[in-house]
Write a protein that holds these residues in place. Sequence first.
Motif, mmCIF file in Angstrom:
data_model
loop_
_atom_site.group_PDB
_atom_site.id
_atom_site.type_symbol
_atom_site.label_atom_id
_atom_site.label_comp_id
_atom_site.label_asym_id
_atom_site.label_seq_id
_atom_site.Cartn_x
_atom_site.Cartn_y
_atom_site.Cartn_z
ATOM 1 N N GLY A 231 0.728 -1.327 0.053
ATOM 2 C CA GLY A 231 -0.037 0.145 0.040
ATOM 3 C C GLY A 231 0.746 1.098 -0.005
ATOM 4 N N LEU A 232 2.172 1.352 0.054
ATOM 5 C CA LEU A 232 3.062 2.171 0.221
ATOM 6 C C LEU A 232 3.072 2.854 -1.114
ATOM 7 C CD1 LEU A 232 5.777 0.950 2.584
ATOM 8 C CD2 LEU A 232 4.128 2.814 3.142
ATOM 9 N N MET A 233 3.542 3.935 -1.427
ATOM 10 C CA MET A 233 4.026 4.840 -2.719
ATOM 11 C C MET A 233 5.306 3.993 -3.202
ATOM 12 S SD MET A 233 3.456 6.650 -5.302
ATOM 13 C CE MET A 233 2.156 7.586 -5.057
ATOM 14 N N VAL A 234 4.995 3.831 -4.583
ATOM 15 C CA VAL A 234 6.174 2.960 -5.337
ATOM 16 C C VAL A 234 7.427 4.108 -5.145
ATOM 17 C CG1 VAL A 234 7.022 2.216 -7.480
ATOM 18 C CG2 VAL A 234 4.583 2.128 -6.955
ATOM 19 N N THR A 235 8.619 3.593 -4.990
ATOM 20 C CA THR A 235 9.805 4.484 -5.130
ATOM 21 C C THR A 235 9.784 5.084 -6.157
ATOM 22 O OG1 THR A 235 10.749 2.581 -3.359
ATOM 23 C CG2 THR A 235 12.273 4.153 -4.684
ATOM 24 N N ASP A 236 10.188 6.406 -6.320
ATOM 25 C CA ASP A 236 10.538 7.244 -7.421
ATOM 26 C C ASP A 236 9.112 7.367 -8.265
ATOM 27 O OD1 ASP A 236 12.917 7.857 -6.737
ATOM 28 O OD2 ASP A 236 13.648 5.873 -7.874
ATOM 29 N N GLY A 237 8.007 6.742 -7.851
ATOM 30 C CA GLY A 237 6.420 6.734 -8.565
ATOM 31 C C GLY A 237 6.235 8.233 -8.858
ATOM 32 N N PRO A 238 6.089 9.291 -7.979
ATOM 33 C CA PRO A 238 5.667 10.532 -8.320
ATOM 34 C C PRO A 238 6.495 11.227 -9.170
ATOM 35 C CG PRO A 238 5.454 10.056 -5.657
ATOM 36 C CD PRO A 238 6.309 8.973 -6.583
ATOM 37 N N GLN A 239 7.814 11.036 -9.149
ATOM 38 C CA GLN A 239 8.699 11.778 -9.865
ATOM 39 C C GLN A 239 8.643 11.213 -11.292
ATOM 40 O OE1 GLN A 239 9.542 10.286 -7.185
ATOM 41 N NE2 GLN A 239 10.361 12.019 -5.715
ATOM 42 N N SER A 240 8.512 9.921 -11.536
ATOM 43 C CA SER A 240 8.232 9.403 -12.778
ATOM 44 C C SER A 240 6.792 9.767 -13.410
ATOM 45 C CB SER A 240 8.290 7.944 -12.787
ATOM 46 O OG SER A 240 8.216 7.167 -13.937
ATOM 47 N N VAL A 241 5.921 9.831 -12.710
ATOM 48 C CA VAL A 241 4.482 10.338 -13.168
ATOM 49 C C VAL A 241 4.504 11.774 -13.431
ATOM 50 C CG1 VAL A 241 2.039 10.572 -12.510
ATOM 51 C CG2 VAL A 241 3.118 8.675 -11.856
ATOM 52 N N PHE A 242 5.407 12.634 -12.648
ATOM 53 C CA PHE A 242 5.283 13.981 -13.156
ATOM 54 C C PHE A 242 6.001 13.968 -14.622
ATOM 55 C CE2 PHE A 242 7.642 17.939 -13.156
ATOM 56 C CZ PHE A 242 6.721 18.915 -12.709
#
Length: 349
Positions: free
Chosen positions: A306-317
């Motif tokens: 359930g945790l955010m994926v490592t580097d997920g927000p940066q990749s989506v951005f």
Amino acid sequence: MFRRKSALLAIAAVTALSGIAGCSSNSPATAPVAATSPVLVRLSVSNLTNQNYIPLILAQRLGLFAKQGLNVQITNVTNGSQTFQMMLAKQVDGVVGFYDHNIDLASKGTGTESVIQLLQAPGMVELARADEAASITSPADLSGKNVGITGLGGSTEFLADYLAAHNGVPVNQIHPVNVAAGPTFVAAMQHNSIDAGITTEPTISQLLAKHLGKVIVDMRSAAGTQAALGGPYPGTALTFPTAWVESHTATVQKVVDALVQSLRWIQQHSAEQITDQMPADYYQAIGKTSYVEALANEIGMFSPTGLMVTDGPQSVFRVLSAFDPTVKGHQVDLAKTYTDQFVQQVPSS
């Protein structure tokens, strides 16, 4: 210019569901006796029968929400962007939908945040129509083509846009067509209304079983997503307005507790056992065996924690910045678009 010329092939029927019709864990026969009334939480989703929502459905059917003293009501629509509009209009409290909308909204000055990540990959594929498969072998071949999406402004359109741009096709040269998911998406392929499209299971398996489409991009796993997008792309999450999270912390924690338990249950059971918990009409169109096979092929998309994926927000951005003018060149505080604090507080057993 064809960019916003779309054939509305899906009937945008809005179905308000109290839990899951016919199987709510809050029914009098199954709900535990409580001293106080359950806390109402209203959520919206798009195309509820998609396998992306299995953690949510299991939390209902296994009674995990009820054990937390919650009455979770679900409104099902056909367009992902519509779910967020409903949330911002306060017609529902939150959305179970793709995390990427949080970044898109933040770039427009609207504060929302995901509180639990249900999918660590999109669980989507891009397919070419079978009779176009010889000429459409990758997104680079989609210039001038009609591309089916589940809804304008939704995550399928985000990914269709990025895959085009990333493969050298200007975004304004693909023609998005809103065909929702399931039977309407299949019909669009069958009647040559779209040349390609992005969708999820079990629609993918319906198309393949009918020999209507051929996969050209597969994002049903973390590895496939990395290959297609150049990084992770966390998918379905539970999102609330930031102000609602701050004023309902106890309720948010209860919802997250139930969903983490659902994710753990998925990790401990087979695709067949998970399918046994689904309403029969979820797999009626393709048959139970095909539904199980489809789920087995993409079961790795579910987050184990359930945790955010490592580097997920940066990749989506990065992905959104490639084509979305409201994101490109704007400053977004990614740390405010999600929080892991509730997941981190869930008991270990």
